[in-house]
Design an enzyme around this catalytic site. Sequence first.
Site: not given
Length: 713
Positions: A9, A13, A405
């Site tokens: 998750d 982890c 952008d």
Amino acid sequence: MQFHIEGMDCASCVGKIEAALVRMPGISDVRLNFATEKLELTLASGSATQPGDIETIIKSLGFGVSVAADQSATAGSVSEIPAASASLRWWQTRRGRQVVGLGILMGTAYAMALFFPDYGQWVFAAAVLAGVFPFVRQALTLARAGSPFSIEMLMSVAALGALFIGEAEEAAAVVFLFSVGELLESVAAGRARAGIRALASLVPQSAVLLDPQGGQRNVPVAMLHVNDRVLVRPGDRLPADGVIIEGASSLDESPITGESIPCAKALGDSVFAGSINIEGVLQVRVGKTTADNTISRIIHLVEQAQASKSPTARFIEQFSRYYTPAVMAIAALTVLVPPLAMGADWDTWIYRGLALLLIACPCALVLSTPAAIASGLAAGTRRGLLVKGGNALEIIGRVNAIAFDKTGTLTEGKPRVTDVVAFGQQNHDEILSLAASVESGSSHPLAQAIVNHARAANILIPAAAQASATAGKAVHATVAGRMLAVGSPVYAVGVATLSSEQFAQIETLQNQGKTVSVLLDEQNRAALGLLALRDEPRQDAQQALSRLKAMGVRTIMLTGDNSRTAQAIAHRLGMAYKAELLPQDKLRLLDEMKYKDKVAMVGDGINDAPALATADVGIAMGGGTDVALETADAALLKNRVTDVAHLVALSRATMANIHQNVVFALGLKGVFLLTTVFGFTGLWVAVLADTGATALVTLNALRLLRFKGTPGI
């Protein structure tokens, strides 16, 4: 060896699995990619550790594991996440079923407590035992694997301690809230991985392969080899990178370059997989296999960026490294030292030790961050600011540099007519009328812009006849008996005689970053006028950039467009720029910026996906592609550049709220910890310390719902 891991998750982890694996004999070179859920490692031959042992330890940590079907995965295949796990709804997952089950038990317990008070606590106790068991098992496994003070350990000890002293309802609430948090992280992680699958779908599944005799047959794209010849018809996506060996056309390369205006392509020009052929029929010689084409490289870039990105670990996880052992040690000393050292009453000090465990219950602390995050996310959603989780919301407020952008982000993403220049006896309206007539049958974006401009100006568009096109160069038609064409300056030079003054006007417009089309009388070989088009900045772009500057955030434009166009837009907006960039160039520049700044990237195109993933936080315009929205950490659903400033302000307000909540939660617990140790307060005050702190942090977090955005915009 390669394995597929399910149930990761967050970045923590990865650390848990790696910490467990490196302790196993014979295992080295452990590489775990959170984005693709792939584990790669080297297992020494003859080692006592077997593949089954690896699977057993990973499963004991609470994750699913299977040996990867393809042990030679390439950049093009790593995105093939098993369909079974990708298609599961949240309530079908292990964590989803656990949350639903705990919710039913909690509801039953409250009902029993209301109507049958004597039995309600038993149902709460059952909910605690059922819910905490997997976390206890996971905590013990993590402890044996080298992570003794995990958040699972903290939650397990707190819940069981509360249950032991008779606070079953409190313990059940802790287990339920923790389970819900784990489920939400799991859902968010699945959404993040969907971006890679969307990227892979850009390349068609089949291609039309041409044999040496000219025969055609459909084959899977994966079967194409270098130097094969493929046929690309109008409307098709190119199946591979390559070179045009026959034909000419205009290609929509926005999936690769992000630019909205199609590029003219002819014999010998390079083309990219995923581009869309607009008009002509092309034959392309394959230059790269599927695993090495442009889209596959972008997929690989996204995966690398997501794997290397280290999101801010959950606050409670970090704090528990010190908080858990400290509180447990204090509780143990409280129980043992007075009776053993001073002959004090065991019952009294066991009672006080258990009260300390209840004070240490992480309910308020667990809520301190999520409560503020939830309110911040809700306030943002009301304003059209979609943020994918607390980590992103936290980081956004810390950025001091934002890269934008150009096309579709700072600009509208659609070309517009900016200038109409008439030559000779023609006037402005006549040039626009004739050009719109010639372009009326074309679907090219420039043609549509000219026609729309004429209609908006209420100019009559005469009917055209004998319409045709020279692919990538010009559109032809007969209007009122005149043979006219609208084409590029390069085409115009070949069919008409242009004066030095006309050349100068064309050059002036091009230096302003505009695309120039020439209206031609082909029968008389004369230029009648010019039409200049440009993708113009959004109306709110300059205001947004000014506000960001006032907030101490510097801005830069990164674009794949040509330098002249980029310079014109950047000068108008008052910002720095870098032009003619490929996706990998943007990544390089972002990496350089990240050495000294916390960097956000704002974009909308598929080509922006790697940059959105590489930046500390990626922000997508709401009107952008699905891939950009999936890859980004946040999205501006109303497509307003000013919302970038609102997003930064919201993040900063949320972080201030979190800091206040942590002070409330830990401050109250610290005060009552001391009063409990010295016997001034008892168990009921310990319960009040936790519930009171929980109420305080919740009420404080709700203040964020009144967030109105950045003043002045």
